[in-house]
Design a protein around this motif. Structure first.
Motif, PDB file in Angstrom:
ATOM      1  N   ALA A 304       0.848  -1.203   0.000  1.00 33.51           N
ATOM      2  CA  ALA A 304       0.000   0.000   0.000  1.00 33.51           C
ATOM      3  C   ALA A 304       0.883   1.253   0.000  1.00 33.51           C
ATOM      4  O   ALA A 304       0.625   2.217  -0.716  1.00 33.51           O
ATOM      5  N   GLY A 308       1.488   3.583  -3.301  1.00 32.90           N
ATOM      6  CA  GLY A 308       0.920   4.927  -3.124  1.00 32.90           C
ATOM      7  C   GLY A 308       1.955   6.032  -3.222  1.00 32.90           C
ATOM      8  O   GLY A 308       1.610   7.214  -3.149  1.00 32.90           O
ATOM      9  N   TRP A 310       3.653   7.319  -5.650  1.00 36.60           N
ATOM     10  CA  TRP A 310       3.450   8.286  -6.739  1.00 36.60           C
ATOM     11  C   TRP A 310       2.287   9.239  -6.430  1.00 36.60           C
ATOM     12  O   TRP A 310       2.312  10.402  -6.852  1.00 36.60           O
ATOM     13  N   VAL A 311       1.315   8.750  -5.685  1.00 34.65           N
ATOM     14  CA  VAL A 311       0.164   9.595  -5.335  1.00 34.65           C
ATOM     15  C   VAL A 311       0.612  10.685  -4.363  1.00 34.65           C
ATOM     16  O   VAL A 311       0.328  11.874  -4.548  1.00 34.65           O
ATOM     17  N   ARG A 312       1.352  10.260  -3.335  1.00 36.52           N
ATOM     18  CA  ARG A 312       1.820  11.232  -2.343  1.00 36.52           C
ATOM     19  C   ARG A 312       2.757  12.246  -3.001  1.00 36.52           C
ATOM     20  O   ARG A 312       2.646  13.461  -2.763  1.00 36.52           O
ATOM     21  N   GLU A 313       3.648  11.752  -3.856  1.00 36.12           N
ATOM     22  CA  GLU A 313       4.590  12.666  -4.526  1.00 36.12           C
ATOM     23  C   GLU A 313       3.859  13.593  -5.492  1.00 36.12           C
ATOM     24  O   GLU A 313       4.170  14.778  -5.584  1.00 36.12           O
ATOM     25  N   GLY A 314       2.892  13.063  -6.198  1.00 39.70           N
ATOM     26  CA  GLY A 314       2.130  13.871  -7.158  1.00 39.70           C
ATOM     27  C   GLY A 314       1.365  14.993  -6.473  1.00 39.70           C
ATOM     28  O   GLY A 314       1.390  16.149  -6.909  1.00 39.70           O
ATOM     29  N   LEU A 315       0.698  14.654  -5.379  1.00 40.41           N
ATOM     30  CA  LEU A 315      -0.094  15.666  -4.669  1.00 40.41           C
ATOM     31  C   LEU A 315       0.817  16.727  -4.055  1.00 40.41           C
ATOM     32  O   LEU A 315       0.485  17.914  -4.030  1.00 40.41           O
ATOM     33  N   ALA A 317       3.776  17.594  -5.299  1.00 41.15           N
ATOM     34  CA  ALA A 317       4.263  18.413  -6.416  1.00 41.15           C
ATOM     35  C   ALA A 317       3.206  19.446  -6.802  1.00 41.15           C
ATOM     36  O   ALA A 317       3.520  20.612  -7.073  1.00 41.15           O
ATOM     37  N   HIS A 318       1.951  19.028  -6.782  1.00 38.46           N
ATOM     38  CA  HIS A 318       0.869  19.956  -7.124  1.00 38.46           C
ATOM     39  C   HIS A 318       0.780  21.082  -6.089  1.00 38.46           C
ATOM     40  O   HIS A 318       0.647  22.257  -6.445  1.00 38.46           O
ATOM     41  N   LYS A 321       3.481  23.524  -6.701  1.00 40.08           N
ATOM     42  CA  LYS A 321       3.181  24.388  -7.862  1.00 40.08           C
ATOM     43  C   LYS A 321       2.192  25.487  -7.480  1.00 40.08           C
ATOM     44  O   LYS A 321       2.345  26.633  -7.864  1.00 40.08           O
ATOM     45  N   ARG A 322       1.176  25.085  -6.741  1.00 35.91           N
ATOM     46  CA  ARG A 322       0.149  26.043  -6.295  1.00 35.91           C
ATOM     47  C   ARG A 322       0.773  27.158  -5.460  1.00 35.91           C
ATOM     48  O   ARG A 322       0.505  28.339  -5.651  1.00 35.91           O
TER      49      ARG A 322
ATOM     50  N   PRO B  35      -3.142   4.889  -0.470  1.00 36.71           N
ATOM     51  CA  PRO B  35      -1.781   5.447  -0.457  1.00 36.71           C
ATOM     52  C   PRO B  35      -1.449   6.237   0.809  1.00 36.71           C
ATOM     53  O   PRO B  35      -0.273   6.394   1.148  1.00 36.71           O
ATOM     54  N   LEU B 150      -3.453  15.309  -8.988  1.00 34.43           N
ATOM     55  CA  LEU B 150      -2.609  14.255  -9.572  1.00 34.43           C
ATOM     56  C   LEU B 150      -2.335  14.515 -11.054  1.00 34.43           C
ATOM     57  O   LEU B 150      -1.242  14.222 -11.549  1.00 34.43           O
ATOM     58  N   ASP B 152      -2.150  17.472 -12.540  1.00 33.39           N
ATOM     59  CA  ASP B 152      -1.191  18.566 -12.567  1.00 33.39           C
ATOM     60  C   ASP B 152      -0.209  18.417 -11.405  1.00 33.39           C
ATOM     61  O   ASP B 152       0.046  19.360 -10.664  1.00 33.39           O
ATOM     62  N   SER B 154       3.148  15.499 -10.390  1.00 32.99           N
ATOM     63  CA  SER B 154       4.482  15.158 -10.888  1.00 32.99           C
ATOM     64  C   SER B 154       4.356  14.592 -12.308  1.00 32.99           C
ATOM     65  O   SER B 154       3.244  14.327 -12.784  1.00 32.99           O
ATOM     66  N   SER B 157       2.664  11.180 -11.970  1.00 31.88           N
ATOM     67  CA  SER B 157       1.234  11.197 -11.643  1.00 31.88           C
ATOM     68  C   SER B 157       0.431  11.686 -12.847  1.00 31.88           C
ATOM     69  O   SER B 157      -0.655  11.180 -13.126  1.00 31.88           O
TER      70      SER B 157
END
Lengths: 330, 255
Positions: A304, A308, A310-315, A317-318, A321-322, B35, B150, B152, B154, B157
């Motif tokens: 798990a 997960g 990539w999800v934590r890293e993606g959010l 990163a977003h 950016k914000r 996650p 997700l 927008d 990485s 993602s």
């Protein structure tokens, strides 16, 4: 009870003469039932022991989602499915409060998670046993949550403020969990022959592992004394185990189920039930990683977490950016 | 109300209840495996809302059918060919990205459709829709936010979300593939013809997916066969095998 054999100082409790001024002041406060708060001075070992204890408790809630989660998609009615899902969700919520309580002691949730996944921190032995039939959903609620309540109710009075407050909320939910478990057992015990067989089988398998939840006998419990002096442990393992047995035996009788212990009998002299000890060799094997489900449970948590990432890293990163866009706009 | 075709009404109600049942089941599969802890709790909330809606929709379906069955009988004792859910909701969860994107695509439809059902000529339908509308507004807010985060996010993602959208897109069109049942419901004032909601839907998801920097596939091909039960995917049978096992293996028991 989701914390077992939490390592304390390993030494005997310090006498007042051995204590520093800070330590004496701290102990006086604990003795007077004044809560210790995150910014207050506390002995290093108190902090370390609490991090281990609260962390282990939190991990138990999270790993504890798995054996019951195992039946969410097979729950037999819409209502049972909703109740079970809500219950397992509560466990995740308990994990969250407890990680937050641990964070007030200067650790991060990610750090604790990493220690769980690498096997450096433990969770309760009970969650290394499998859930094989629907009756196990009843038995887990009735016995496992029942045993947890025995320990957690007194912990509402524990000396560390954030832990104590988390426990107040958790106890309210746990008592609901235990009742829903017992309600399942009632249905099963009053149901068809196959359902009664499932109920008895679940009790047979869960009984001794539930007794193990309280930890080894007091005479073998090396870490208790200091924790009790600090009021992060309120009762001894044997006291709690006896209380659990005393309360559970009549409940089993009411269900018409037999507790798998030939030596179980009421002792008129002591007012307690005499009972057989669980197999402590098995308990230590489970703690070492040799329980029926240790490998699968930990692998499920690792999967798990890894899946997960990539999800934590993606959010994250977003969010960055914000934040950057906001700064640029100002 | 007397002139409403009860068979069509039953089909219509089953479509609602089977969507929430099957999607609720899929989302519940995540419990304990998400996650991050907050997502685990949020997904369980969504699944709980959907199961609650199912109890109401399938309870009404049983009432309309009038054969003494219960919501549980409808959920646990019908076979795949009786199910009237969209193919979209029975698709396997895939990764978290696909799960949340599927949720968003469904939430966006529900958020447009359910408020219209609150004006239904059938007060039972209106009542269920009124309760579900509040829940769905929240689901949409959350799924849309996560899709944007997700999409927008990485590089990885973003790529995963685009892959999820490419996979799911051919299952979107079925939501609007209306038939005689929808027309009968529209004529009786029970519910709008979904075909008329496409433009509003495209505008809503267009805004969110554009903010998520995701590209909507150009191909407008749509897989169909779920909402009329003609041909489900292979996945539904496995889902039902698991969901219905206890009721099938031990018939007639109380649980």
């Amino acid at each position: 009870m989701y914390a077992q054999m939490v390592k304390s100082t390993g030494d005997a409790v310090k006498s007042r003469e051995e204590m520093s001024d800070d330590e004496r002041h701290f102990q006086d406060k604990v003795d007077a039932n004044i809560k210790v708060e995150p910014r207050d001075w506390m002995p290093d070992d108190y902090r370390k022991t609490l991090i281990r204890q609260i962390g282990q408790h939190a991990h138990s809630e999270i790993v504890g989602q798995l054996p019951e989660g195992n039946w969410i998609t097979r729950a037999p009615t819409l209502e049972r499915k909703a109740i079970l899902l809500a219950k397992v969700q509560d466990e995740a919520g308990h994990g969250l409060y407890l990680y937050c309580a641990a964070e007030t002691l200067g650790v991060t949730r990610d750090d604790l998670t990493e220690k769980l996944l690498s096997g450096r921190m433990k969770y309760s032995s009970i969650f290394n046993y499998p859930t094989l039939t629907w009756a196990d959903m009843g038995a887990v609620g009735w016995l496992v949550d029942g045993a947890a309540i025995m320990n957690q109710v007194p912990l509402q009075r524990t000396s560390y403020g954030p832990y104590s407050r988390a426990m107040v909320r958790i106890c309210k939910e746990e008592s609901f969990h235990q009742r829903q478990g017992y309600a399942i057992m009632m249905k099963m015990a009053q149901g068809s022959a196959a359902q009664r067989k499932m109920a008895q089988d679940a009790l047979n398998r869960m009984w001794y592992p539930s007794l193990m939840m309280f930890g080894p006998s007091d005479k073998d419990s090396v870490h208790s004394a200091q924790s009790m002096a600090w009021k992060i442990k309120i009762n001894t393992n044997d006291e709690l185990r006896q209380k659990f047995v005393n309360e559970t035996v009549p409940q089993a009788e009411y269900l018409g189920l037999t507790i798998p212990d030939e030596n179980l009998k009421f002792n008129e002299e002591t007012g307690n039930y005499d009972f057989s000890q669980p197999d402590w060799d098995e308990f230590f094997e489970v703690l070492k990683g040799n329980g029926p489900c240790n490998t699968d449970r930990l692998n499920a948590r690792r999967k798990a977490w890894d899946d997960g990432a990539w999800v934590r890293e993606g959010l994250l990163a977003h969010a960055e950016k914000r934040a950057a866009a906001k700064v640029a706009a100002e | 109300m007397a002139q409403v075709d009860q068979k069509a009404l039953l089909e219509f109600v089953l479509r609602q209840g089977d969507n929430t049942l099957v999607l609720g089941h899929r989302v519940s599969e995540w419990c304990g495996h998400a996650p991050v802890l907050e997502e685990d709790i949020a997904l369980a909330n969504t699944a709980l809302d959907l199961i609650g809606q199912t109890q109401m929709w399938l309870g009404l379906a049983a009432e309309i059918e009038g054969e003494g069955r219960t919501a549980d009988d409808m959920a646990f004792l019908r076979d795949a060919w009786d199910f009237r859910n969209l193919l979209l909701v029975e698709l396997p969860n895939g990764d978290f990205g696909r799960t949340i994107l599927r949720q968003f695509l469904f939430d966006a439809f529900s958020a447009i459709y359910l408020p219209l059902l609150t004006k239904s000529a059938d007060p039972r339908v209106a009542e269920i829709a009124a309760k579900a509308t509040k829940e769905v507004a929240y689901h949409l807010e959350r799924s849309a936010q996560t899709v944007v985060g997700l999409g927008d996010g990485s590089e990885e993602s973003h790529a995963r979300m685009q892959e999820a959208l490419d996979y799911l897109w051919p299952y979107v069109g079925e939501m609007f593939a209306s038939d005689g049942v929808d027309q009968a419901m529209a004529e009786a004032g029970i519910g709008p013809d979904p075909a008329g909601l496409r433009a509003e839907y495209d505008a809503l998801i267009g805004r969110v997916l554009s903010e998520a920097t995701l590209r909507i596939p150009e191909d407008s091909f749509a897989h169909k066969g779920g909402r009329n039960g003609y041909m489900h995917t292979e996945h539904l049978g496995h889902l039902l095998t698991q969901m219905q096992w206890l009721q099938r293996a031990y018939p007639g028991c109380e649980w």
